[in-house]
Each structure stands twice: as structure tokens, then as C-alpha cells.
Scaffold this active site. Structure first.
Site, short mmCIF file in Angstrom:
data_model
loop_
_atom_site.label_atom_id
_atom_site.label_comp_id
_atom_site.label_asym_id
_atom_site.label_seq_id
_atom_site.Cartn_x
_atom_site.Cartn_y
_atom_site.Cartn_z
N SER A 179 20.66 -0.48 2.62
CA SER A 179 20.76 -1.44 3.72
C SER A 179 19.91 -1.08 4.91
O SER A 179 19.88 0.07 5.32
CB SER A 179 22.20 -1.46 4.25
N GLY A 180 19.28 -2.10 5.48
CA GLY A 180 18.54 -1.88 6.71
C GLY A 180 17.09 -1.50 6.48
O GLY A 180 16.27 -1.62 7.37
#
Ligand SMILES: *[C@@H]1O[C@H](CO)[C@@H](O)[C@H](O)[C@H]1NC(C)=O
Ligand SMILES: *[C@@H]1O[C@H](CO)[C@@H](O)[C@H](O)[C@H]1NC(C)=O
Length: 260
Positions: free
Chosen positions: A205-206
Site C-alpha cells: 500500500s502507498g
């Protein structure tokens, strides 16, 4: 009720829960993605990890669902458990999630992290280009994603090194079919690999989806069994907000000789 069955999960990996890494990935050539940031976060007693990308000496771009009580950013890393000369560990001074981030629907899953100290740019630590406002990525474009998503149950017991895969950007209709109203083509990008079983997943994520050396997407969410497609935040939609936040950084300290 189909909707509920298809309820997707965000790719956030609490440290110690196992599941997931960049699936089907290969080890990246060390430091070939100098903009990659590893985020070591804490939320209460829970530790978690995310990815991010350096977009300015003072700012890392990541997903809003990677926010926590405290985040440490690690730049210049290949193996996150083997300290190198190139490492720069910087505390996050301020987390700036997009004001209209909606946790329930995962809309606007984007956040800037203002660093406590500025990153020193080097061969191993560099800035990635942002897209033009509203810039579109053509379906069929091949883009890269990378991450340190975990491989086993214990934090620190993982593959450690940065893994990467290539993915194809897909037409919006494919994600609309899979996720119906959860997919908003105005602020999300659809991407995935239907042939090679490759996917970004929990713990990634990210991190950035990089097309033609520009950060066009942010790893956001997808099905919990890592089948394609996956959903990425469409960065080009948020350029005016990013520019506004970056411009708020006050200048005096940067003027040579100002304090001398
Ligand atoms: C950048 O370099 C300066 C001078 O060598 C050093 O004091 C500082 O700690 C470095 N910053 C980071 C984030 O490593
Ligand atoms: C993808 O995964 C499926 C199910 O595990 C397997 O049957 C198939 O051979 C895999 N394809 C590739 C290209 O690895």
C-alpha cells in the site's frame, strides 16, 4: 448482495499478520528505484508497513489509509533489514491525508507526508516526477510497481529486498465490472495482470505505480485473494492539491545565507 461478496480489502499489512508480498515479483536491481520509500508505522500498539515515493525533498506521497500515530520513513534502502551507507531515516513531521479521503469507499486514498528533515538527494535517493494535472494513462500501458510487502508471519522475517512487477493499465470498464460502484474512474486507475499471477498486495500500500518514469498511481486496494484487477489512486487528479500543499512549505530556511 453481490456487492458484499465482492467487498475488496485495502492493501494494508499489520506487521505480524503474514499474508502477502508483491506477488510473482522479481528482485529489483538495488537502488534502481531511488524514489521508493519504506514506511514503518505505528497505530496504538500495532505496527504496520507501507510504501511511498519521494516527490520533493520534504515530501513523500503515499495512500491515506497508511496514516497512523507515528511514521518513520526510510529512503535509499534495498534490503530494509540490512543497514547501508545510503539509508536515510527520517521522522514524519506531519501527515496530510487528502481532506475528502473516505475510509469506507476508499475514495481519494492519497496522503502527503511532510518530513521532519529534508532528504539528501543522491544516487540512491531521488525524486520521482508527478504527472500533469488530469493526465490520462492509456489502457495497455505497461507500468511498474514495487514494494516490500511481507512474506511470512513475523515482522523482519520477510524477503527483505524490494520486489517489482510490471502490470498493464486496464480499461475502466474492467474494474467497473469487478467492483461496480466501488470503482470511481475519475479518481482511480484500474491495473492488473491476468496472465502471470502477478499482483501488488498487502504491505505494498502507498507505493507508486510508475509509468514512463512518472508516478501515475498509488497502490490502494483490490480483492483479498490477490486476483486481478487491482485499484490505484489516480495521481493526476490530485495535482492541484499536491502543488498547494507543497507550496505551503515556508521558504526562509532555504534561502542561502538567510541566517548567516
Ligand atoms: C543530510 O546530510 C547532512 C550533512 O551530511 C546530515 O547532517 C543529515 O543528517 C543528512 N540528512 C539525512 C536525512 O540523512
Ligand atoms: C496462475 O495461478 C494458477 C492457479 O494457482 C495456476 O494454475 C497457473 O498456472 C498460474 N499461471 C502462471 C502463468 O503462473
Amino acid at each position: 448482495m453481490l456487492l458484499l461478496l465482492l467487498l475488496p480489502v485495502t492493501f494494508l499489512l499489520p506487521a505480524g499478520t503474514g499474508a502477502g508480498k508483491i506477488i510473482g515479483g522479481r528482485e529489483a536491481r538495488p537502488h534502481s528505484r531511488p524514489y521508493m520509500a519504506f514506511l514503518d508505522g505505528r497505530r496504538g500498539e500495532m505496527k504496520y508497513m507501507c510504501g511511498g515515493s519521494l516527490v520533493h525533498e520534504h515530501f513523500v506521497l503515499t495512500a491515506a489509509h497508511c496514516s497512523g500515530d507515528q511514521i518513520m520513513v526510510l529512503l535509499g534502502a534495498h534490503n530494509i533489514h540490512k543497514k547501508e551507507e545510503s539509508w536515510q531515516e527520517i521522522k514524519v513531521h506531519r501527515q496530510i491525508p487528502y481532506p475528502r479521503y473516505k475510509k469506507k469507499t476508499r475514495e481519494n486514498d492519497i496522503m502527503l507526508l511532510q518530513l521532519e528533515r529534508k532528504a539528501n538527494l543522491s544516487e540512491q535517493v531521488g525524486i520521482i516526477r508527478l504527472p500533469q494535472p488530469g493526465e490520462a494513462v492509456k489502457p495497455g500501458s505497461v507500468c511498474g510497481v514495487a514494494g516490500w510487502g511481507q512474506t511470512s508471519v513475523t515482522f523482519g522475517d520477510s524477503s527483505n529486498v524490494l520486489l517489482e512487477i510490471d502490470l498493464e493499465v486496464l480499461g475502466d470498464a474492467i474494474c467497473e465490472d469487478h467492483f461496480s460502484c466501488y470503482f470511481d474512474p475519475r479518481s482511480m486507475l484500474c491495473a492488473g495482470d491476468f496472465k502471470g499471477n502477478k499482483s501488488s498486495f498487502q504491505g505494498d500500500s502507498g507505493g507508486p505505480l510508475v509509468c514512463d518514469r512518472v508516478v501515475q498511481g498509488i497502490i490502494s486496494w483490490g480483492p483479498d485473494n490477490a486476483t486481478p484487477p487491482e485499484v490505484y489512486t489516480k495521481v493526476s487528479r490530485f495535482i492541484p492539491w499536491i502543488k498547494k500543499e507543497l507550496a505551503k512549505l515556508k521558504k526562509p530556511l532555504d534561502i542561502p545565507g538567510f541566517f548567516s
